[in-house]
Write an enzyme that holds these catalytic residues in place. Sequence first.
Site, PDB file in Angstrom:
ATOM      1  CB  ALA A 186    -107.710  40.239  -0.834  1.00  0.00           C
ATOM      2  CB  VAL A 211    -108.653  39.096 -10.579  1.00  0.00           C
ATOM      3  CG1 VAL A 211    -108.352  40.590 -10.504  1.00  0.00           C
ATOM      4  CG2 VAL A 211    -107.352  38.307 -10.724  1.00  0.00           C
ATOM      5  CE  LYS A 212    -107.317  44.612  -8.192  1.00  0.00           C
ATOM      6  NZ  LYS A 212    -105.919  45.044  -8.370  1.00  0.00           N
ATOM      7  CG  ASP A 213    -112.203  37.413  -4.190  1.00  0.00           C
ATOM      8  OD1 ASP A 213    -112.327  38.615  -3.883  1.00  0.00           O
ATOM      9  OD2 ASP A 213    -113.168  36.673  -4.467  1.00  0.00           O
TER      10      ASP A 213
END
Length: 453
Positions: free
Chosen positions: A48, A43-45
């Site tokens: 970021a 999910v951090k994409d």
Amino acid sequence: MKYYNNILETIGNTPLVKINKITKDVKALVLAKVETTNPGNSVKDRMALQMIEDAEADGRLKPGGTVIEGTSGNTGMGLALACIQKGYKLICVLSDKQSKEKMDILRAVGAEVHVCPTNVEPDDPRSYYSVSKRLATEVPNSWYVNQYDNPSNTKAHYLTTGPEIWEQTEGKITHFVVGVGTGGTISGVGKYLKEKNPDIKIWGIDTYGSVFKKYHETGIFDENEIYPYITEGIGEDILPKNVNFDVIDKFEKVTDKDAAVYQRRLAKEEGIFVGNSAGSAIKGILQLKDELKEDDVVVVLFHDHGSRYVGKMFNDDWMRDRGFLDEEKVCAEDLIKDHAGKHLVTVSTSDPVSQAILLMNQYKISQIPVVENNKFVGSLTDNKLFSALLEKPELKELPVKHVMEAAFPEVNGNTPIEEISKLFSHDTQAVIVNYGEDQRHIITRQDMIKAIC
């Protein structure tokens, strides 16, 4: 032809998948938002890319610059993908509790990786918070991302994750459940969903050793709540600015063991190979199942991919070492399986008491068998030794035979656990097990507790 111009265009639009077997006793419909289909497998994409684009827009990040971030690994991966496409250098700072796979993956995509100790205060110069900030002052033309306090973190989920969930459930969602770390996911999604329907419940999953739950319920930042934990990706010993406690209705804590066990169950029973925080999240729902009704639609977000945990939670030896594998233990040999390969620490009757104390400190043990002519003839326990030394400090220079207690009882490897448990008493702190060819080891109270739990 249908194609994407670069890998960043594939971020988002992740699927909702029904959970069937694990939640069979939950009345509500439970749907998992599986974020592993993002190009960086987490999910951090989303955040970021948002943080980098916002920093480019306002001039904080300049062409040819260096991006610096403290990360548990997933944000670093998302940043790496963006940096590759946009021509930036990346420095990631991780704590040493993160899996080796995460570190190797970051290096594989070109990031420079710094590893810091976990068990230090956030303001300690060795912590990954402090090291990240220091590097940002030392490296020319650099930008410190600070995902914990960067509002673009929350913004990404308000703009993408929240709307996707609303659309995919046709607005029927009643509960959103997710592990809380930096707070961006729960705060961004929670804000969006609450604006659509204020009755939607937002539940945050916390871990033991983290401050979130108590702070949310009492407004007290209790440092006594803070202690080391194994669960990755959720919980904090700080209060990130991205955690919007106003949109969160409830926190639920899940143990390290349950997080690991249910992470593995998701893989084996649902075919969903996801990360450690997913185990926490699904177990949190099971703990709160009595608050759910048949018409409820629960969306639980699974942060990252299981491949980053193959050396830890998906490794039987790693799980066994921590007492996380629920293997049936029926006899003495089962009780010592976790430490049978380790050296049995003993002292002789002629060794000075000071040597026994040194060994107890070195190996962090509470009892030592005493041997003479390869036979167990006595024992030392920390509580009795402590009492004796308080009364006569000079005893520490005398031979062990002057202060030793009775020898621990001995059993063979096939002795049932029920019989072993009867041997423990106020005066008996351990039991010796004889197994194999002249192999001997010690069963402690802690071993018995592990077997029971």
